[in-house]
Every structure is written in C-alpha cells, then in structure tokens.
Design an enzyme around this catalytic site. Structure first.
Site, PDB file in Angstrom:
ATOM      1  CB  CYS A  23      82.001  82.738  63.622  1.00 41.75           C
ATOM      2  SG  CYS A  23      80.815  82.583  64.938  1.00 41.75           S
ATOM      3  NE  ARG A  54      82.150  84.072  57.590  1.00 40.38           N
ATOM      4  CZ  ARG A  54      81.836  83.065  56.800  1.00 40.38           C
ATOM      5  NH1 ARG A  54      81.964  83.209  55.502  1.00 40.38           N
ATOM      6  NH2 ARG A  54      81.403  81.922  57.281  1.00 40.38           N
ATOM      7  CD1 TRP A 103      76.411  87.611  63.926  1.00 37.76           C
ATOM      8  CD2 TRP A 103      75.422  85.677  64.440  1.00 37.76           C
ATOM      9  NE1 TRP A 103      75.071  87.750  63.715  1.00 37.76           N
ATOM     10  CE2 TRP A 103      74.431  86.593  64.019  1.00 37.76           C
ATOM     11  CE3 TRP A 103      75.024  84.390  64.807  1.00 37.76           C
ATOM     12  CZ2 TRP A 103      73.086  86.265  63.961  1.00 37.76           C
ATOM     13  CZ3 TRP A 103      73.685  84.064  64.749  1.00 37.76           C
ATOM     14  CH2 TRP A 103      72.727  84.996  64.330  1.00 37.76           C
ATOM     15  CG  ASN A 108      81.622  79.533  61.542  1.00 36.44           C
ATOM     16  OD1 ASN A 108      80.557  79.683  62.128  1.00 36.44           O
ATOM     17  ND2 ASN A 108      81.780  79.748  60.250  1.00 36.44           N
ATOM     18  N   GLY A 109      80.346  77.605  64.164  1.00 34.75           N
ATOM     19  CA  GLY A 109      79.393  76.489  64.185  1.00 34.75           C
ATOM     20  C   GLY A 109      78.832  76.317  65.581  1.00 34.75           C
ATOM     21  CD  GLU A 144      65.253  90.513  47.724  1.00 33.01           C
ATOM     22  OE1 GLU A 144      64.826  89.634  48.484  1.00 33.01           O
ATOM     23  OE2 GLU A 144      66.414  90.960  47.793  1.00 33.01           O
ATOM     24  CE  LYS A 153      68.061  92.993  50.283  1.00 33.77           C
ATOM     25  NZ  LYS A 153      67.883  91.711  49.763  1.00 33.77           N
ATOM     26  CD  GLU A 176      68.388  91.539  54.448  1.00 34.58           C
ATOM     27  OE1 GLU A 176      68.228  91.891  53.258  1.00 34.58           O
ATOM     28  OE2 GLU A 176      69.217  90.684  54.785  1.00 34.58           O
ATOM     29  CG  HIS A 181      40.816  89.297  51.228  1.00 32.39           C
ATOM     30  ND1 HIS A 181      39.516  88.871  51.163  1.00 32.39           N
ATOM     31  CD2 HIS A 181      41.216  89.500  49.948  1.00 32.39           C
ATOM     32  CE1 HIS A 181      39.146  88.801  49.890  1.00 32.39           C
ATOM     33  NE2 HIS A 181      40.162  89.178  49.137  1.00 32.39           N
ATOM     34  CE  LYS A 238      76.399  88.198  51.203  1.00 32.65           C
ATOM     35  NZ  LYS A 238      75.235  88.870  50.595  1.00 32.65           N
TER      36      LYS A 238
END
Ligand code: M6R
Length: 626
Positions: A2, A27, A75, A101-102, A497, A501, A504, A520, A621
């Site tokens: 948020c 964000r 969010w 926010n939280g 990494e 990417k 996402e 394996h 974010k």
C-alpha cells in the site's frame, strides 16, 4: 505494498495527492482512494477498485477544492479488492478519515469491542477499526475541560495507537480539526516532506520529489503532526522529537521513465551507471588511475575480518540471490565459510549467533518485513550487523548500525534489476577486502581482481547490445509453458535470479536447476515444449554443461546459452539453438554480466504477452508485511 500520501498547504490537495499516488504505483496496488477536506467543511471521500485511472475518472465531476487531504493505494490483505474495502476508511459520521499501510493483528477483538458499543462497520478491512477507535477517543478527549483544541485529534490518535497490535503507517484527518493531519508509523515506512507553508506525507520519497527534497523520516512508534505552517514529530509518549532534516540527493527525473516505455527497461539500461556509482567511489587508485585498494572506512564501515569467525548473509527474493552469489564470492576469494539464509526462514530458525558473527543483511528497499525481523534477531543475539541497501534513511539503514549503500538510484519497477547488480558490487568488494585482510590473496591477484571489477560497467554496456537479438528470441519463445534455467557454481545463483525474473513478469513456470541435479529428477519434466537456458560462464565446467545441454535437447527442449564471446561462443553454438555472448570477465564476476540477457529476455517475453512488466499481478515492490 500500500502507498500513503498526504498534503496540507495552500494548493488544491487532490491533484497533488493523485500525482503522489502515481509515483507510488510501483509498490503494487489493486484499488485507490482519496479524502479531501473541502472549504464547506465536508470530508469528501472517493474510492475505486482497480487502476488509479478508474479513481481519476470518478473524480472528473467531483470538483475538489480543499487544500488538505490524504490518499492511498491499497494492496488487499483483509477483505477483497473492492470500492468499499478501499481506503480512506471513515467513521459513522463521515468526519474522520484514515489511510493505513500494514496489518492490525488484533483488529477482530477491537471490532467486537466497538460493535458492542453500537459501532456499525462497512468494510471487511482491519483498517476501519482505526477510524472508529479514533472517534471513540475523540469523544473522550472532547469531554476533557483542560484540553486544548489543537491536541484533541493528536491525543485521540495516540490513544487509539496504544490499543493496536501489528504494523502501520497511517494518516488521519478530520473535518472537526481542519488544520491538521496526524500520521504515525510502526514497522512500515513513512516520510514527511517539508515545503514552504505546505507539508507532504508519503510512503516513499519519489512521491514528493517534485515538491521538496527536505524530508523527515519517521521512526517506529513516532507520530507526526502536519499543520499548514509547520510539521513536528512526537513519540507515542508525547515527547517532542527533534529530527535532523535529511536532504534527498535523488533528482526528480530519476523517478521518471525518461523516454523508456517502462521503468524496468530503463533500470536495466541504468546498470552500467549504477554499478559504477556503487563501485568507483570505493576504489583507491594509484597515480596512473589503476585501482589499488578498497576504501570502506570513508563510509563509516569498519570491519575487522580477522576477528570474524562466521558470516551469515540474509535477504529475500532477488536480494537473496545476490546474497547467494556473495556467499560464493566470500568462499572463492577470502576462503571464508559463509551461510546464506532466506530471511523469512532465518527469523524463525533460532540461529546460533554470537559476538564473533557478522550478519550481512541485503535489501534494496530496506523495508522488507522478513529481512528487518532477521536483522533484529541477529542484533539481539549480539552479532555485528552490516546492511547493504539502496535507500538512505530506510529502517534497515537506521537500525543496522553499519551500512554500505548501493548507489543505484530509485528502483521503481517491481522486478529488481539494477539493485541486484549494485548489491553484487558491494558483496564482491567486501569479499575482496576480507581476502586481503585475511592474507589469502596476494597483492597482484587482489589488484587484478579490482581492475577486472573496474571494467565491469563497460562490459555491462556491451552485454546490453544483445538487446535486439534477445528481443527476437523472446518473440519466438515467450509462450513456452516451461522454462528451465541451469548452471553450475556462480551460474546456478544467476539461473535462480533469471527464473525469478521470468516468473514475476511473464507468469511462466520457470525454475532454476544446478545443472548436475538434472539427472536426479528434473529431467523427467523436459519435453518438446520446454526451453532450457544454460548459464555457461564457469570455464572449468564447460564440458559438463555441454553434456547437460545435450541431455535436454535430445529430449526435445529448445536451448539457449549465455556465455563468453570467442571460443566459448563457438562451443555452445554447436549444441544450442541460440547463444548470447558476453565480453569475457573472470568467472567469479560473471553474474554481473550474464544476468543482463536474462533480464532482457524476461522483459521482452512480458511485452510479447501483453503484460505490464512494471506492475506484475499480485506483486508489490516493497513487502512490508509478513
Ligand atoms: O527490498 P528488498 O530487496 O528487501 O526486496 C526483497 C524482495 O521482495 C525483492 O527482491 C523481490 O523478490 C523482487 N520483486 C524481485 O524482482
């Protein structure tokens, strides 16, 4: 997660707040809202599920003139994304508004307590309890004969905060107190911007850069009172706090797209500069300009590697991949045994730590909840803490004690790119410094390594020139339903990494495998719908990797290698459908270059698919809640 914005001053608040919300879009959010205190004394509240443009459309006929307001991008955590659940939330009278926010962990108990006092709730959110709780204590405050009008809202918010468990950055305004915004923080970032007879509030600096570079960072358990002609900070015990004003160096343009279609592409291209800015001020040079040594001391970071028995690196997501490469670098250069622990696991694993331990905490934002919890735990066990972060004034930077900043500039795209390569630079510098101090690297090798690092920004520029080839390749491969990245040693971490990417922003099922692990189990997944990306920079292991590539291509997979120009390029061209070749650097520094084609590949796949790479679904974010 948020985003919060607030404004009090002499301009119309709504355009200022909407512009601030635009800057906070990165964000991640699913709805937005605004409350403006109108000249006729009304609190005008507007909220909409969806993109900011939906709210803006609704505001077209709203005629907002007020010069005080608060706004929010939400969010969803408690309650689905909807108009009703969007912030600001108000009390029953509609004269108190809150953005938050939280997470309020004890909201259910507070809600019941309020419902027993005839409070009616409208939303499913945890935040709404704050609006009603503040109202409850406002009534108590107003009945006090001794109370000064200017303290009523502040006291009511302070008392309400004392009942809350959990995390918050919040802002409260009320039509009963038209000259104030009250803000507070605990475990979520909040910044006050100082103007001339106008004050700003935001979750992050880019939201106010257009208006001011002079800011006050709120710390945990602090409140801010914003009036038209001043802003003051207080503790929850009502003590006035004198905080030094911080000057923000970032220029406003750094948070703009500057002609690029997306922040992500811009940030991929900014890597040569971000790496140079993070690296070069820390290199001490001889008269001819060749790097001689590493100078952290100038930055207030004093580490006595001779007396450190163990290093643990901890982080989340991309920063954890950087940390994994950092572990490899410490072991390779300094012959130090290092652990890398995912912060969300580390914080709960009751780690064995003491005074001889150094815990290096890596975080772009410096606000990731799990990473901060891991850092606090390590600190409480007596370990030395060193933070690597991109955000000056972030919670991590303030609490860690020692900080090595990455100078990547603001990273807006959700998918981290330039922060990753800048974090790597700090980790390589630390590993080399440790190698020197521990006497395990002679001065010729040390200087050769610094020299190679010094050339990396130019190498990254060359790596970026593969852009069009990567774009063409992505146009052919973007809709593969399985993409496997494989590599050995440093390449394995880069593969992780790279897979992140693609997950996402292209929403592809992509995984990273240590190439030796294929047989394996994972090879059972390979078929003619699979793309395998071989990270191929570890020279001593080329033959092994060629065998691994043959194993997957003979089972129908398409393949591409990311390797060095020259002989390696020829070798991998024989076994792969496509090769992206990089200017050669020592194996250990390969992730700084080999990640570039992988970042571009993810970006162009997302473009082909029609996804907005800057705002991937479900992601935020900065993950400021657990
Ligand atoms: O701000 P931080 O570096 O602490 O963030 C950690 C992760 O949330 C972050 O790297 C995330 O994985 C990115 N979206 C990766 O692109």
């Amino acid at each position: 997660m948020c985003g919060i914005a607030g404004y009090i001053g002499y301009k119309a608040a709504a355009p200022v707040l909407l512009a601030a919300l635009r800057k906070l879009e990165y964000r991640g959010y699913d709805s937005a809202g605004i409350a403006v205190l109108e000249p006729d004394g009304r609190l005008s509240v507007h909220k909409a599920k969806g993109e900011l443009s939906v709210l803006e459309k609704r505001l077209k006929n709203a005629s907002l003139f007020g010069t005080l307001g608060i706004a929010h991008t939400r969010w969803a955590t408690h309650g689905e994304p909807s108009d009703i659940n969007s912030h600001p939330h108000t009390n029953m009278e509609g004269n108190v508004a809150v953005v938050h926010n939280g997470i309020i962990e004890n909201y259910a108990a507070i809600k019941l307590w309020l419902e027993n006092r005839n409070v009616k709730f409208q939303s499913d959110t945890d935040t709404e309890v704050i609006a009603h709780l503040v109202t409850y204590y406002l009534k108590e405050e107003e009945s006090r004969p001794d109370i000064k009008d200017e303290n009523v809202l502040f006291n009511a918010v302070r008392t309400a905060l004392s009942k809350l468990e959990g995390s918050y950055a919040l802002a409260v305004c009320s039509s009963l107190f038209p000259e104030q915004i009250i803000a507070a923080r605990k475990d979520c970032p909040l910044v006050v911007g100082l103007g001339q007879n106008e004050y700003f509030l935001a979750s992050d600096i880019p939201a106010m850069l257009e208006h001011t570079r002079e800011v006050l960072f709120l710390e945990d358990n602090e409140l801010a009172v914003l009036c038209r002609n001043n802003a003051a900070l207080y503790s929850t015990d009502n003590d006035r706090i004198e905080r030094k004003v911080s000057h923000v160096e970032w220029d406003a343009g750094a948070a703009e797209k500057s002609g690029y279609p997306h922040f992500m592409l811009k940030e991929i291209h900014e890597q040569p500069g971000a790496i140079a800015n993070t690296l070069r001020p820390r290199l001490c040079r001889d008269a001819a300009g060749a790097p001689l040594d590493i100078g952290f001391e100038d930055y207030g970071v004093k580490l006595d590697f001779a007396n450190i028995e163990r290093i643990t690196l901890t982080a989340c997501g991309t920063a954890a991949h950087a940390a994994l490469i950092g572990k490899g670098a410490f072991e390779y250069f300094a012959r130090l045994s290092v652990a890398m622990e995912i912060a969300s696991e580390f914080r709960y694993c009751n780690p064995v730590l003491g005074e001889k331990d150094l815990v290096i905490v890596v975080s772009q934002s410096g606000e990731t909840a799990d990473t901060l919890a891991a850092m606090r735990l390590a600190k409480s066990r007596g370990a030395k803490i060193l933070a690597i972060t991109n955000v000056v004034g972030s919670t991590l930077a303030r609490e860690a004690g020692s900080v090595l900043y990455t100078y990547a500039g603001p990273e807006i795209a959700v998918a981290s790119t330039k922060a990753f390569t800048s974090q790597l630079v700090c980790l390589y510098l630390l590993a080399l410094k440790a190698a020197k101090e521990r006497g395990v690297m002679d001065s010729d090798n040390f200087r050769a390594a610094l020299n190679a690092l010094d050339k990396i920004p130019e190498g990254v520029k060359t790596a970026l020139s593969a852009l069009e080839a990567v774009q063409r390749f992505a146009a052919r491969q973007y809709n593969k339903n399985k993409v496997f990245f494989m590599g050995r040693q440093f390449d394995y971490a880069t593969a992780m990494e790279s897979a992140l990417k693609l997950k996402e922003i292209n929403y592809t099922h992509s995984e990273a495998f240590a190439a030796g692990e294929l047989k394996h189990g994972p090879i059972a997944l390979v078929d003619n719908g699979t793309l395998v990306v071989a990270l191929a920079t570890q020279r001593a292991l080329f033959d092994k990797l060629v065998s691994n590539i043959r194993e997957v291509t003979s089972r129908g997979a398409a393949s591409v290698a990311i390797t060095w120009q020259g002989e390696a390029e020829k070798l991998f061209s024989k076994v792969c459908d496509e090769v992206f070749a990089l200017p050669p650097v020592p194996d250990a520094f390969s992730p700084l270059l080999s990640i570039v084609p992988a970042q571009l590949f993810a970006y162009y796949c997302a473009i082909q698919r029609g996804n907005n790479p800057d705002k991937p679904r479900n992601l935020a974010k900065s993950v400021t809640v657990e």
